[in-house]
Each structure stands twice: as structure tokens, then as C-alpha cells.
Design a protein around this motif. Sequence first.
Motif, short mmCIF file in Angstrom:
data_model
loop_
_atom_site.label_atom_id
_atom_site.label_comp_id
_atom_site.label_asym_id
_atom_site.label_seq_id
_atom_site.Cartn_x
_atom_site.Cartn_y
_atom_site.Cartn_z
N ALA B 236 12.41 22.67 124.48
CA ALA B 236 12.12 24.03 123.42
C ALA B 236 13.80 24.01 122.86
O ALA B 236 13.75 24.21 121.45
N PHE B 237 15.04 24.32 122.95
CA PHE B 237 16.40 23.84 123.06
C PHE B 237 16.76 23.37 122.03
O PHE B 237 17.45 23.55 120.86
N LEU B 238 16.61 22.01 122.51
CA LEU B 238 16.90 20.76 121.11
C LEU B 238 15.92 20.09 120.05
O LEU B 238 16.05 19.71 119.52
N HIS B 239 14.65 20.66 120.94
CA HIS B 239 13.76 20.09 119.54
C HIS B 239 13.44 22.17 119.33
O HIS B 239 11.97 22.05 118.27
N TYR B 240 14.15 22.97 118.42
CA TYR B 240 13.66 24.29 118.19
C TYR B 240 13.25 24.28 116.88
O TYR B 240 12.13 24.44 116.30
N THR B 246 8.14 31.71 118.67
CA THR B 246 6.87 31.66 119.31
C THR B 246 7.58 31.08 120.81
O THR B 246 8.44 31.44 121.91
N VAL B 247 7.52 30.47 120.28
CA VAL B 247 8.58 29.05 121.62
C VAL B 247 9.73 29.62 121.54
O VAL B 247 10.75 29.40 122.91
N ASP B 447 -2.28 28.66 122.22
CA ASP B 447 -2.66 27.34 121.17
C ASP B 447 -3.10 26.31 122.25
O ASP B 447 -3.01 25.49 121.88
N GLY B 448 -2.33 26.51 123.68
CA GLY B 448 -1.78 25.19 124.39
C GLY B 448 -0.50 24.24 124.16
O GLY B 448 -0.29 23.59 124.27
N THR B 449 0.11 25.09 122.55
CA THR B 449 1.71 24.70 122.65
C THR B 449 2.03 24.65 123.50
O THR B 449 3.40 23.31 124.08
N LEU B 450 2.04 25.98 124.54
CA LEU B 450 3.01 25.68 125.66
C LEU B 450 2.88 25.05 126.97
O LEU B 450 3.83 25.15 128.16
N LEU B 451 1.40 24.27 126.88
CA LEU B 451 1.82 23.08 127.38
C LEU B 451 1.59 21.61 127.57
O LEU B 451 1.53 21.15 128.01
N LYS B 452 2.14 21.69 126.53
CA LYS B 452 2.57 20.55 125.72
C LYS B 452 3.86 20.47 125.91
O LYS B 452 4.39 19.43 125.54
N MET B 453 4.72 21.36 126.78
CA MET B 453 6.28 20.82 126.80
C MET B 453 7.09 20.55 127.93
O MET B 453 7.90 21.52 129.02
N GLY B 454 6.18 20.22 128.87
CA GLY B 454 6.74 19.55 130.33
C GLY B 454 6.03 20.57 131.19
O GLY B 454 6.51 20.27 132.71
N ASP B 459 2.17 24.92 136.86
CA ASP B 459 3.19 25.34 136.75
C ASP B 459 3.66 26.52 136.37
O ASP B 459 4.80 27.61 137.20
N TYR B 460 3.07 27.03 135.86
CA TYR B 460 2.76 28.97 135.47
C TYR B 460 2.51 29.48 136.44
O TYR B 460 3.10 30.78 136.23
N VAL B 461 1.66 28.94 136.84
CA VAL B 461 1.17 29.75 137.96
C VAL B 461 1.81 30.41 139.02
O VAL B 461 2.46 31.52 139.17
#
Lengths: 77, 526
Positions: B236-240, B246-247, B447-454, B459-461
Motif C-alpha cells: 500500500a505504501f510502495l504502490h500508493y 480507501t486503501v 470489493d476484494g481489493t484488500l484481499l489481493k494485497m498479500g 489473515d484478517y480473522v
Amino acid sequence: MRDTLLEILEEIAPTVDFENCKTLIDDHKLDSLAILSLIAELEDAFDITIPTVEIVPANFNSVDAMAAMIERLEAED
Amino acid sequence: MKSYLSFSYLLVLLPLSLLAYQLVPQKIRRYVLLLMNYVFIFYFSRRGSVFIVLSTLSIYGAGLWIDSLTRKRKAAAQGLAREEKKALKARFQKKQRWILALVVVFNIGILLVLKYSGFVMENVHTLLGQPDARVPHFMQPIGLSFYTLSAVSYVTDVYRGQIEADRDLVRLSLFLSFFPTIMEGPICRYSDTAASINEAKRIRYEDLTYGAQRILWGLAKKLIIADRLNSLIKSAFLHYAKYDGTVAAVAAVLYTLQLYMEFSGTIDAVIGTGEIFGVRVPENFRQPFFAESISDFWARWHITLGTWFRDYIYYPISTSGPMKKLTMKSRKKLGNYYGPMLAGLVALFAVWLANGLWHGSAWSFIFFGMYHFVLLMVGRLCEPLIVRLLKALHIDRESKGYHVFRVVKTVILVMIGELFFRAHGLRAGLAMFGRICTSFHGQTLFDGTLLKMGMDGADYVIIALFLILVLWVSIQHEKGISIRDRIAAQPTALRWTVYYALLLAVVLFGAYGPGYVGIDPIYAGF
């Protein structure tokens, strides 16, 4: 000395009951800015230097504690 | 091995050190500990280790010199009148101040040259229109930012008469180089730890178990939360530029959590290791996310750095001669509230400039310091206005609702600061903050964006469940309840069930092995 001290305190924070309050710092009756004013006025009035190490709540929580600190600093060689 | 929470440290280096420490006779134990400290420092920075020796020798000599002048003055003051004593004190203090200034300049000078010369030179070249000019960057020795502050506090405390100069060079060296605190602090004062480190007591079973529990808690915070969050935060910080606001906002929230879990987890390991050695290392955190204001936050986060700045920068400046005069003058003109504020703000500015720079030689760190300075300044300036506003709106300052509002507001302001702190440069930080303000879309959360970032759903649970546990422990601590004491009071079977459950949680849910890249210790880089 106590009278001068009370005079200074009442001028800095006129609404505080200095005679009875023993938790001036703990209950935020005197905040950090009031302490800066107080240090400047006390050093001037009593010709003392209040070192950083003395700036602790225990020395400013009550009039008695302040009076004891001033006496100690006056007596210091 | 770069971290106190790495397996090579916890499973090899620390046990071997403890074994060697325990097996040698009491008479030579402190020398063995000193040797271990220097081996540790030497292992990380061979050339750099010379600086801690120079620092130790300089404060040792200066401390003794200052102390000898105090003794001479006291002997000469016998029988003198008060005014004569004051004049004598002023004469001696002038000399002592020079010694103090020299040794402080020497120690801070090393820090400045090694840490900031590259940054200064880069900016000078940019100003001269040569932005591509080659600038030498010195390697920063391990723990330099931490032990330099401890060294300065020692010699200043001797000057102030708060402590006596140490005549035992080994004890002073042990204090400055104690390996469990050298890498990430906390910034210890001589009166906190020097005597107990030097005692070099045999390790007691109770201290060993108590310390191990604290280390395990720190390890859980780092492996289960901080390391698991790493890939998302990095991306998120490298490819902002690839993501919307939101990200960027999620990254700011998660980075703040990561930083807390990593730094406080490491400090747990440091304090736990100290406990094993019988040394009470000062606490560095006190539930920072329950703070009601920015100043309250800084009284709870990296406490030893904050108190260092208060004792050695804020008070000396705000109560200095010129500031004292300014306070007295301005109080007459501006009144009791705004009068002393000028001197306070001058000192506060110095503190936050130093705080920003302490974290690193980059404009983003200076911005971070100035951001907090402005927040504190605005808070102070607006306080009377807020009091009046609350009165007009009939809002009770003591009410639960207002307390929650203040806590949430503080957490949001802190997270914005951390966004700039973590961003790759000031420009990136401003761009990410701009995105939060202009392109925040709620649907990105789902929309799934946050599930494609590693990080996947599991992990979230895991993170959410462990965060609930950390939150519960923090609430208990805030109420003054010690969880460790409560567990220690339970029957043996239940006690060990809790310990094994935590160990199992670390083994099962910790982020390690293939596919995970743990974070480097963030504060060790400062």
C-alpha cells in the motif's frame, strides 16, 4: 514567605482554593503553563533557582509542599 | 539476527548468554556480562563499536571532573554567608557548565555527524543546483540514538547534583552497553538500571518464568499481528499511486497498529529479558490508544523518549533566564493563560524538531515532528474556546460520550501522523493524504481489493481475534489490573494452560516461514 507565596498563587490562578487543596497538580488545578508562570515568579520573588529536578508534582501539589521546596532551596549552599 | 524477537536471538543467542552468565562465579559475572554486551555490539557494527567506548570514556571523565568541582565548592563554602556561597556556586557552576557543554557537544556531535551529515550535504547540494552530486553516508552504529541520550542524561544528572559521578568504569560501561536495551531502548537513566545491572545477580527461577512470559507476549504481538500485516502495508505504501484513498486510509490504520505491535512487542521482550537478569527496565508504553489528547498520547507512547525531551530540552528552555523574563512580561500583557504560552511554545518547538530529527534524517520525519507540534499548539491555543463552546452546547466534559469522542479524535490524528511517518518521503505522504481526502470510496473495503494485497480472509480473522485479546488486556491494564499477577495467582494447571495456549497461538498463527517476510525492527533503525 507563605503570604508572598499565596499572593503569587492567587494572582496566577484566582479561582483555586490554595489553602485546602493538596492535589493541585494531580487534579489539574495548576497546568503546565501555570507552572511556568509560577516558577518565573517564585524565582524572582525569593531569589532562588528552581532546578529542573525540582519540577515534579510532589513539590507543587500544595502550598505546604511549595513552601518546603522554597525553604530548602533558600537554605542550599 | 536483527531483532530481539527473531528466532536466532530468542532460541540461540539469549539462552547461550543466560547460560554463560549463570554458570560463571558471581565475582566475575559482571565482567562476563560486559564482555557479552561488547560482543553483541561488535557483531553488529565493528567500526561503530568504537563510538560507544568513546562515549563511555567521555562521560566517565566528565562526570568525575564535575563531581570533584562540586566537592571542592562544598569544602570552600564552609562558614561563608549566603551571598558569598551563591557567588562561589556561580563561579564553580560556570566551569562545570563548560565541561558539561563540551561532553554533550562531543556525544551529540558524533550522533549528528554519523546520522545527519549525509542528509545535510544532500540538501546543500540541492540548494547549489547539484542534486545528483555524490554524498558520503556514514554507517550508523547500533543503538547510537539510544545510548547517546542515556549518556547525555547521565552527565547532565551529575551536573545537576541529582546523582553522584560513578567511579567504577565497569558499572558505567555496563549501564550504557546493556545488550537487551542497546538496540531499541527504552532510554534508561543511570538511576533506573545501573545498580541492578552491576549487581549481576544469579538468575532466579521466578524471574526466568516471569521474564519469559513477557517475551512470549511480545513475540505474539509481533508474529501474529505486525508480521502478518507486513505485505499489505508494504504494498500500500510502495504502490500508493495504484490505489484509491480507501486503501491509503486502511494502510494508515494498519501501519499504526503494526508499529505499536512491533515496537511495544520488542519492548516487552526487552523488559522480559531485563526481568530475567534481575534488572527493572522502565516501561515505554501505557495503553497509548486510550489517550484523550495528543499530549496524553505522548505521555503513553515511547514514554522514555518523551520524559527525556521534557527533562533535558523542554524544562531547561522554558525555565531559562530569557524565557523566564518573557513569561513574566507577557503574562502582564496577555494574562494568565496566554502569557506563559510563548515560552512554552518556544520550548515545545525545540522538543518536536528534536523528536522529528531523532527518528531519522529525512524531511518526512521533520514534518512528523512539526505536525505534532502544530497539533499541540492548536490544542493549547483553542482550549479556552473549546471550554466556552462546550458550555454553550451544554456538553459535560466528564461525560462518557465526550471521553469517547476525544479518544477517537486523538487516534485519528495519530494515524494521520503515522501515515507521513511511514510514507516513502514527504511527497508520497502528502499524495496519500490527498487521496484519502479526495478519493475515499467505501465500496473498496468490500470489493476484494484488500484481499489481493498479500492478506487473505484468514489473515484478517486471526488479526481481528488477537486484536480483541490485546484490547481486553489493555482495558485491564488501564483499570490497574495486572494480568500477569492474576494468572500467577491461579492454580498451576490453569496457569500453564494459559502459557501453553499463548505459545501454541504463536506457533500456529504467527507469520513466519515461507511466504512471510517479517518486518525489521522499526525503531532499531532510528
